[in-house]
Write an enzyme that holds these catalytic residues in place. Structure first.
Site, short mmCIF file in Angstrom:
data_model
loop_
_atom_site.label_atom_id
_atom_site.label_comp_id
_atom_site.label_asym_id
_atom_site.label_seq_id
_atom_site.Cartn_x
_atom_site.Cartn_y
_atom_site.Cartn_z
N ASN A 27 -8.21 -15.92 28.85
CA ASN A 27 -7.90 -15.21 29.87
C ASN A 27 -8.90 -16.28 30.93
O ASN A 27 -10.09 -16.25 30.90
CB ASN A 27 -8.47 -14.23 30.19
CG ASN A 27 -8.04 -13.30 30.94
OD1 ASN A 27 -7.72 -14.06 32.04
ND2 ASN A 27 -8.30 -12.12 31.33
N GLY B 242 -4.04 -10.47 28.98
CA GLY B 242 -4.40 -11.48 30.39
C GLY B 242 -4.52 -12.68 29.90
O GLY B 242 -4.99 -12.88 31.02
N ASP C 102 -2.99 -17.02 29.61
CA ASP C 102 -2.63 -17.36 30.91
C ASP C 102 -2.54 -18.68 30.71
O ASP C 102 -2.72 -19.31 30.06
CB ASP C 102 -2.92 -16.27 32.12
CG ASP C 102 -4.76 -16.70 32.64
OD1 ASP C 102 -5.39 -17.10 31.97
OD2 ASP C 102 -5.23 -15.78 32.84
N ASP D 85 15.52 -20.17 21.31
CA ASP D 85 15.16 -19.20 20.55
C ASP D 85 17.02 -18.96 19.83
O ASP D 85 17.63 -19.07 20.21
CB ASP D 85 14.94 -17.79 21.60
CG ASP D 85 14.49 -17.13 20.41
OD1 ASP D 85 13.39 -16.75 19.98
OD2 ASP D 85 15.26 -15.86 20.86
N GLU E 248 15.67 -22.26 16.74
CA GLU E 248 15.23 -20.90 15.72
C GLU E 248 16.28 -20.45 14.63
O GLU E 248 17.75 -20.13 14.89
CB GLU E 248 14.97 -20.43 16.16
CG GLU E 248 14.39 -18.72 15.19
CD GLU E 248 14.29 -17.70 16.04
OE1 GLU E 248 12.98 -17.05 15.25
OE2 GLU E 248 14.10 -17.60 16.74
#
Ligand code: CA
Length: 622
Positions: free
Chosen positions: A135, A161, A163, A334, A363
């Site tokens: 964070n 949180g 980032d 993905d 994937e």
């Protein structure tokens, strides 16, 4: 005064005009792509049947398409390669004769982006779940205007949180560990009601999630990574969006998403059956094949219809917009077999044409090498299907390494799984470009898979880092993060990296409060990763391996005069390894350095393996 009032009236008038056009996407474009066509999505209240004008030298309107919804226009442009960078107005005159203008930017391409070198087998990728890494900015942990308000580190499925700033702050750490690429799971906005931290339910394909940071910070991450020789991969999702995507309230076309009518009537009725073999199966029933690609992944993720040409263009241009804006070195796509596969072929090709040195990994979560091979470019077993995907994820080898290290030695169990798994490479057009890993954000952590056995964990990692592959390591492996209390639980697999938050009781970045075993793993990885950086034998060497006997497996990598050997020894008690069997390597009388222990070893007659583990030996030049 009169002039000021007039200006004010004009200003307010312009705002009311521009308010009619809510968005134009892509939000800007570049000059100098191989493909000079651009298709803009224009969204505005009741703009259907407008006439569209652009007055800018080198930019021509080729076609104007009106969508099923009255609030969209798709505009085909051609951008001449000699067009000057600049801004121009897109002018719409509606059927009611109202005029709307939208200022659009064309930018000159950065010369370096085109040459962006993709990740390859000389790299090691560090996979990060950004909400759980560090964070770096506690002012962005929660936003009142977003649906999920759940900042709570005690809840594995809430926001924690982490980032982009947290990744930037720790790039020196990542570099020092010896990683050369970063794959962060998606950083785009997921304005979802719950579990938004995972990132795979994107609600705006052009917006960074403010809880992760800003677009400028994403660009800063790329630039700062580049300065440290670290490549950046973006995780993209072409198969589905989040159910709160902005377009879900007003879909442009009646076939914008699959099973759209079902959705309009309430909840989706058709989910994917996940039968991915329907792509290859000559006997597959049509209903199964259709349900596989068109069914929804889950009910919060509408399945995009890439057979709609406008959707297809939208996704391709979105990918290129991000590569060009961020200066990416690669994409991880993905759920590769779930979108329309002809679209995926076009998508991958469109990117590789613009960025010939780029790399993309898809994937396909299957333990069957045939299926993994099918999706790799130039596969000999894909029949009429032409895939343009350079790299595929190697789940079969991941599983073989786990079983090979974990299971007891028998005729057909134990190390033989690794030996025969690698023998399957004949089915791949380019095995060295497959992505190999011991675990990822969707699997139990490797340390947990081995029931917290550090020796086994190191053996598996040593193979991943020395085989002819592109290795990927999940963040926190170096400090032995574990999901043992609830094995396989997704929220727990994505545990917070210690030290990523103020007041954490231990710190994986500066080693404070780490246990002896955590330090042991960290030193092991740092040593091996930094050695690997310089090893041509691992990056591009020939591979020779010897059938496992008595719990010992040897794999050699050779390149010019470099020789790197990894001996995997499963025996708890000391054993003598007769070297005669390896005569074809012509190593008799040479010295090797054990990369992990710095011991010097003479390769003659026999060597003694004192304990269970990996012996990573590097030939010393005379
Ligand atoms: Ca934060």
């Amino acid at each position: 005064m009169k002039n000021i009032v007039r200006c004010l009236i004009f200003f307010l008038f312009s705002i009311s005009l521009n308010a009619q056009i809510e968005r134009v996407e892509p939000p800007n474009w570049w000059i100098g792509f191989e493909n000079i066509e651009l298709q803009l999505l224009i969204k505005g209240n009741n703009i259907r049947y407008s006439k569209v004008y652009i007055d800018y030298k080198g930019v021509n309107i080729v076609n104007t398409h009106y969508a099923d919804s009255p609030n969209y226009i798709f505009l085909d442009l051609e951008i001449n390669s000699s067009t000057a960078p600049g801004n121009f107005n897109i002018t719409l005159i509606t059927k009611e004769n109202k005029t709307h203008k939208y200022l659009y930017s064309l930018v000159g391409r950065s010369k370096t982006n085109k040459q962006n070198k993709g990740f390859d087998s000389s790299d090691v990728i560090y996979l990060i779940t950004p909400d759980r890494f560090a964070n770096g900015d506690s002012t962005n942990d929660e936003f009142n205007n977003l649906r999920e308000k759940s900042y709570d580190r005690a809840n594995d499925y809430a926001r924690h949180g982490g980032d982009i700033r947290g990744i930037i702050n720790n790039l020196d750490y990542i570099q020092k560990m010896g990683f050369t690429s970063i794959w962060s799971t998606p950083l785009l906005i997921n304005d979802m009601e719950e579990s938004s931290y995972h990132g795979y339910a994107i609600t705006d394909y052009y917006k960074v999630d403010p809880r992760f940071g800003s677009l400028d910070e994403y660009i800063e991450l790329s630039e700062e990574a580049k300065k440290r020789g670290i490549k950046l991969l973006m995780d993209q999702v072409a198969n589905h969006c989040g159910v709160f995507h902005w377009w879900m309230d007003d879909l442009p076309f009646n076939n914008w998403i699959n099973y759209q009518d079902d959705f309009v009537n309430g909840v989706p009725t058709t989910y994917s059956n996940h039968r991915r073999t329907t792509h290859q199966d000559a006997y597959s029933a049509e209903i199964d094949a259709l349900q596989m690609v068109n069914g929804w992944f889950v009910d919060t993720m509408p399945d995009l219809n890439q057979t709609n040409d406008f959707m297809s263009n939208y996704i391709i241009q979105n990918s290129i917009w991000w590569i060009e804006t961020i200066g990416l070195s690669g994409i991880r796509q993905d759920t590769y077999p779930y979108p329309d596969k002809e679209f995926m072929s076009l998508w991958a090709n469109s990117i590789m044409v613009e960025y010939p040195n780029f790399n993309i990994v898809g994937e396909e979560w299957s333990l069957n090498p045939l299926l993994v091979s099918y999706w790799q470019k130039d596969s000999k077993i894909s029949g009429d299907y032409k895939s343009n995907l350079p790299s595929s994820m190697d789940f079969p080898m991941q599983n073989a390494i786990y079983e090979g290290i974990n299971d007891n030695e028998n005729w057909n169990t134990g190390l033989i799984k690794i030996y025969e798994g690698l023998a399957n490479d004949f089915i791949y057009p380019d095995p060295q470009s497959l992505l190999l890993f011991s675990d990822n954000h969707d699997m139990s952590r490797i340390y947990t898979q081995f029931d917290e056995d550090i020796v086994k964990t190191k053996m598996a990692l040593s193979l991943i880092l020395t085989m002819p592959r592109i290795p990927q390591i999940y963040y926190g492996t170096e400090v032995l993060l574990s999901d043992k209390s609830k094995p396989g639980d997704h929220g727990l697999i994505r545990t917070d990296f210690p030290g990523g938050w103020d007041n954490d009781t231990s710190n994986g970045f500066d080693n404070q409060g780490l246990s002896e075993t955590q330090l042991e793993m960290k030193n092991f990885l740092m040593k091996l990763l930094n050695f690997r950086k310089k090893s041509n034998a691992i990056h591009k060497g020939k591979t020779i391996h010897f059938a496992p006997i008595n719990g010992v497996y040897l794999i050699a990598r050779t390149y010019e005069d470099e020789v790197l050997i990894n001996i995997i020894n499963k025996n708890e008690d000391p054993v003598k390894l007769d070297l005669q069997r390896f005569d074809e390597l012509s190593l008799n009388g040479s010295y090797f350095l054990n990369v992990l222990t710095n011991e010097l070893i003479l390769w003659e007659n026999e060597i003694k393996l004192n304990k269970k583990g990996s012996y990573i030996l590097n030939l010393q030049k005379p």
